[in-house]
Design a protein around this motif. Structure first.
Motif, PDB file in Angstrom:
ATOM      1  N   TYR A  54      -3.863 -51.672 -24.730  1.00 36.06           N
ATOM      2  CA  TYR A  54      -2.992 -50.498 -24.871  1.00 36.06           C
ATOM      3  C   TYR A  54      -1.509 -50.610 -25.180  1.00 36.06           C
ATOM      4  O   TYR A  54      -1.061 -51.795 -25.243  1.00 36.06           O
ATOM      5  CB  TYR A  54      -3.145 -49.806 -23.215  1.00 36.06           C
ATOM      6  CG  TYR A  54      -4.617 -49.481 -23.012  1.00 36.06           C
ATOM      7  CD1 TYR A  54      -5.066 -48.292 -23.483  1.00 36.06           C
ATOM      8  CD2 TYR A  54      -5.193 -50.369 -22.108  1.00 36.06           C
ATOM      9  CE1 TYR A  54      -6.654 -48.057 -23.109  1.00 36.06           C
ATOM     10  CE2 TYR A  54      -6.549 -49.879 -21.801  1.00 36.06           C
ATOM     11  CZ  TYR A  54      -7.161 -48.803 -22.324  1.00 36.06           C
ATOM     12  OH  TYR A  54      -8.493 -48.428 -22.070  1.00 36.06           O
ATOM     13  N   GLN A 122     -12.569 -42.165 -22.410  1.00 33.55           N
ATOM     14  CA  GLN A 122     -11.919 -42.635 -21.326  1.00 33.55           C
ATOM     15  C   GLN A 122     -10.840 -43.703 -21.712  1.00 33.55           C
ATOM     16  O   GLN A 122      -9.591 -43.762 -20.925  1.00 33.55           O
ATOM     17  CB  GLN A 122     -12.903 -43.547 -20.632  1.00 33.55           C
ATOM     18  CG  GLN A 122     -12.382 -44.266 -19.340  1.00 33.55           C
ATOM     19  CD  GLN A 122     -13.544 -45.037 -18.577  1.00 33.55           C
ATOM     20  OE1 GLN A 122     -14.613 -45.151 -18.656  1.00 33.55           O
ATOM     21  NE2 GLN A 122     -13.196 -45.767 -17.417  1.00 33.55           N
ATOM     22  N   GLU A 123     -10.893 -44.258 -22.841  1.00 31.57           N
ATOM     23  CA  GLU A 123      -9.785 -45.188 -23.533  1.00 31.57           C
ATOM     24  C   GLU A 123      -8.404 -44.297 -23.777  1.00 31.57           C
ATOM     25  O   GLU A 123      -7.464 -44.715 -23.554  1.00 31.57           O
ATOM     26  CB  GLU A 123     -10.367 -45.959 -24.683  1.00 31.57           C
ATOM     27  CG  GLU A 123     -11.289 -46.990 -24.509  1.00 31.57           C
ATOM     28  CD  GLU A 123     -12.577 -46.643 -24.052  1.00 31.57           C
ATOM     29  OE1 GLU A 123     -12.934 -45.339 -24.513  1.00 31.57           O
ATOM     30  OE2 GLU A 123     -13.426 -47.239 -23.697  1.00 31.57           O
ATOM     31  N   ASN A 125      -7.909 -41.540 -22.553  1.00 27.56           N
ATOM     32  CA  ASN A 125      -7.223 -40.892 -21.464  1.00 27.56           C
ATOM     33  C   ASN A 125      -6.409 -41.983 -20.678  1.00 27.56           C
ATOM     34  O   ASN A 125      -5.315 -41.652 -20.108  1.00 27.56           O
ATOM     35  CB  ASN A 125      -8.547 -40.515 -20.501  1.00 27.56           C
ATOM     36  CG  ASN A 125      -8.106 -39.552 -19.446  1.00 27.56           C
ATOM     37  OD1 ASN A 125      -7.492 -38.265 -19.721  1.00 27.56           O
ATOM     38  ND2 ASN A 125      -7.938 -39.977 -17.950  1.00 27.56           N
ATOM     39  N   ARG A 126      -6.794 -43.206 -20.683  1.00 26.28           N
ATOM     40  CA  ARG A 126      -6.170 -44.305 -20.111  1.00 26.28           C
ATOM     41  C   ARG A 126      -4.554 -44.387 -20.846  1.00 26.28           C
ATOM     42  O   ARG A 126      -3.730 -44.683 -20.233  1.00 26.28           O
ATOM     43  CB  ARG A 126      -6.922 -45.664 -20.246  1.00 26.28           C
ATOM     44  CG  ARG A 126      -6.091 -46.857 -20.000  1.00 26.28           C
ATOM     45  CD  ARG A 126      -5.682 -46.910 -18.323  1.00 26.28           C
ATOM     46  NE  ARG A 126      -4.979 -48.306 -18.179  1.00 26.28           N
ATOM     47  CZ  ARG A 126      -3.687 -48.203 -17.348  1.00 26.28           C
ATOM     48  NH1 ARG A 126      -3.496 -47.228 -16.869  1.00 26.28           N
ATOM     49  NH2 ARG A 126      -3.197 -49.640 -17.263  1.00 26.28           N
ATOM     50  N   GLN A 127      -4.968 -44.411 -22.254  1.00 29.30           N
ATOM     51  CA  GLN A 127      -3.529 -44.619 -23.122  1.00 29.30           C
ATOM     52  C   GLN A 127      -2.578 -43.315 -22.756  1.00 29.30           C
ATOM     53  O   GLN A 127      -1.682 -43.564 -22.574  1.00 29.30           O
ATOM     54  CB  GLN A 127      -4.086 -44.586 -24.484  1.00 29.30           C
ATOM     55  CG  GLN A 127      -2.532 -44.885 -25.233  1.00 29.30           C
ATOM     56  CD  GLN A 127      -1.860 -46.351 -25.097  1.00 29.30           C
ATOM     57  OE1 GLN A 127      -2.273 -47.087 -25.355  1.00 29.30           O
ATOM     58  NE2 GLN A 127      -0.953 -45.999 -24.401  1.00 29.30           N
ATOM     59  N   GLY A 181      -4.342 -39.642 -14.634  1.00 29.37           N
ATOM     60  CA  GLY A 181      -5.356 -39.336 -15.472  1.00 29.37           C
ATOM     61  C   GLY A 181      -6.327 -38.157 -15.364  1.00 29.37           C
ATOM     62  O   GLY A 181      -6.979 -37.853 -16.435  1.00 29.37           O
TER      63      GLY A 181
END
Length: 200
Positions: A54, A122-123, A125-127, A181
């Motif tokens: 990230y 999901q990735e 969303n995390r970023q 998130g």
């Protein structure tokens, strides 16, 4: 040709550094050769590095280690004010402009060659949550009253959603992302800052 930008000094996690990497240039090469690497931390004293998938921002809570430099991968498709995440293949920017309605935020992103952020995994969303810096922001979710939610380009949400437990009221027609998130909804009178994305 990949290039990196020094964003700030400090260290974010307790994850071990790579072994066998002694030079900053070797760390950059290791990041380029790892398809999941978007950034890296480099310790100038121990000459060790840590690859990260990230991209973080300078306001993230950092340990007090001024000897650790943080570098982010650059992409020519992203203007200098945006971060580029190779892991999610996104250019993202949180605008510091005054809070605004959803239509105004949508226009702001379009005026800056992008759109309100789409979140499809999901990735991503995390970023996006990292870039949001613990603030609730507009994202590219919208609907007509009573209809299904979709992204501003008309595409359906797809298989990934991250709704908060409370989504009530037919008058809630715009989507937001909380700083942690989860996604929420807002009516036409809501006012937030914008999370914009440029397609790579």
């Amino acid at each position: 040709m990949f290039t990196f930008s020094l964003l700030f000094t400090g260290f974010l996690t307790d994850t071990p550094f790579l072994s066998g990497v002694a030079l900053k240039s070797e760390c950059a090469v290791a990041c380029v050769n790892d398809a999941n690497c978007s950034s890296f931390f480099y310790d100038v004293n121990t000459q060790a590095c840590y690859l990260e998938k990230y991209v973080f921002v300078s306001s993230d809570k950092l340990q007090t280690r001024s000897d650790v430099q943080y570098f982010s991968l650059l992409n020519g498709a992203c203007p200098a004010s945006y971060i580029y995440s190779r892991f999610t293949n996104q250019c993202l920017r949180r605008f510091w402009s005054p809070i605004m309605t959803y239509p105004a935020a949508k226009t702001l992103c379009m005026d800056n060659s992008g759109h309100l952020a789409f979140i499809r995994s999901q990735e991503e969303n995390r970023q996006a949550a990292i870039v949001a810096r613990n603030e609730t922001l507009w994202i590219g979710l919208e609907r007509d009253p009573g209809d299904e939610w979709h992204w501003t380009n008309g595409q359906s949400l797809g298989s990934y959603v991250n709704w908060n437990s409370t989504r009530i009221g037919d008058d809630r027609i715009y989507g937001k992302m909380f700083g942690f998130g989860r996604w929420g909804t807002y009516g036409s009178t809501g006012a937030l800052r914008a999370l914009c994305e440029i397609d790579v």
